[in-house]
Scaffold this active site. Structure first.
Site, PDB file in Angstrom:
ATOM      1  N   GLU A 144      -4.469 -14.375  -3.084  1.00 43.30           N
ATOM      2  CA  GLU A 144      -5.106 -13.255  -3.431  1.00 43.30           C
ATOM      3  C   GLU A 144      -5.502 -13.345  -4.920  1.00 43.30           C
ATOM      4  OE1 GLU A 144      -3.136  -9.669  -2.704  1.00 43.30           O
ATOM      5  OE2 GLU A 144      -3.172 -10.064  -0.526  1.00 43.30           O
ATOM      6  N   ASP A 188      -2.941  -0.170  -9.450  1.00 42.21           N
ATOM      7  CA  ASP A 188      -2.142  -0.919 -10.188  1.00 42.21           C
ATOM      8  C   ASP A 188      -1.240  -0.581 -11.067  1.00 42.21           C
ATOM      9  OD1 ASP A 188      -3.311  -3.136  -8.649  1.00 42.21           O
ATOM     10  OD2 ASP A 188      -5.043  -3.022 -10.125  1.00 42.21           O
ATOM     11  N   TYR A 229      -3.088  -5.535   5.759  1.00 47.96           N
ATOM     12  CA  TYR A 229      -1.827  -5.619   4.639  1.00 47.96           C
ATOM     13  C   TYR A 229      -1.270  -4.212   4.528  1.00 47.96           C
ATOM     14  CZ  TYR A 229      -0.541  -6.108  -0.469  1.00 47.96           C
ATOM     15  OH  TYR A 229       0.093  -6.379  -1.606  1.00 47.96           O
TER      16      TYR A 229
END
Length: 263
Positions: A49, A60, A175
């Site tokens: 990734e 994040d 994911y």
């Protein structure tokens, strides 16, 4: 079949789980980032990734936010991300590369142009964390028409009513975000993740890969064991941010890979 599909088919045949790693493209410099990227497959990484730096990385944690800022400070942009992938592809035409980031840089470039350049560079899939299923016509469906997998995230809060929408146009793999919160958060446990992965796998034939909060070979083994593989990102990005040489970063990646492949 994309490289991602081929990789999971090979891993299933070998009875192994997937080890996926995340690095920020251009962190701390283009050259260092490319050196690490080129070394990942030999260290045991099955899928890479590659982060696209962005000025407002809302999903994040501090580690990856800092990585993105370092990359931006050294002139990283979408052109250079594609350049990095092309450079990687001169020596490796088999390891899947997934671009991970936010929609703004894609939109600014233009969806059609972005997808054409991504495909030409050698990218296999996209994870765009701020585009919900309701916006699939914006990027997801065009990406799949262009031959790219569009990988969707499921989370602990993705309930039974929402899960079918999340899975509807997903391809490559799912994911599973193992914890509520941002990247680099507290470590997940098999007791909490296992039932959720089983619930997702009951609704799709796609592989389910577990990410967020995995920082040790032991944790990689456990999380890969409850899914079809695991993702490690912040633990690797942290070493890069500390200025560790590429060889040291890759040695740690190899330790994590051994754990994941035992899963």
């Amino acid at each position: 079949m994309t490289r991602i599909d081929q990789t999971f088919a090979r891993l299933r045949a070998e009875g192994r789980k997937a080890f996926v790693t995340y690095i920020m493209g251009g962190d701390p410099t283009f050259e260092t980032s490319l050196e690490v990227m080129k070394g990942l497959p030999a260290a045991g990484v099955d899928i890479i990734e590659l982060g696209m730096c962005f000025t407002d990385p809302m999903a994040d944690g501090p580690t990856i936010q800092a990585a993105g800022q370092r990359a931006l400070d050294h002139g990283m942009n979408t052109d250079r991300v594609f350049e990095m992938v092309r450079a990687f592809r001169t020596a490796d035409d088999s390891t899947p590369i997934v671009l991970m980031g936010y929609y703004n840089p894609v939109y600014a470039r233009g969806v059609d142009r972005f997808l054409a350049e991504a495909k030409e560079a050698g990218i296999d899939g996209l994870i765009i964390v701020d585009l919900p299923p309701e916006e699939d016509s914006e990027l997801c469906l065009p990406a799949q028409a262009a031959g790219l997998n569009f990988i969707r995230l499921a989370t602990p809060t993705t309930d039974a009513a929402r899960l079918p929408q999340v899975l509807q146009n997903t391809s490559g793999f799912v994911y599973y975000v193992s914890i509520n919160g941002i990247t680099g958060s507290a470590a997940p446990t098999a007791d909490s993740v296992g039932p959720e992965v089983a619930r997702i796998k009951a609704a799709t034939d796609l592989p389910v890969v577990v990410g967020f909060g995995i920082s040790t070979p032991e944790a990689a083994e456990v999380m890969a064991g409850v899914g079809d593989g695991c993702v490690v990102g912040s633990a690797i990005v942290k070493l890069i941010g500390e200025g560790r040489p590429a060889a040291e970063v890759l040695a740690r990646v190899a330790e994590l890979a051994e754990g994941a492949h035992r899963g």
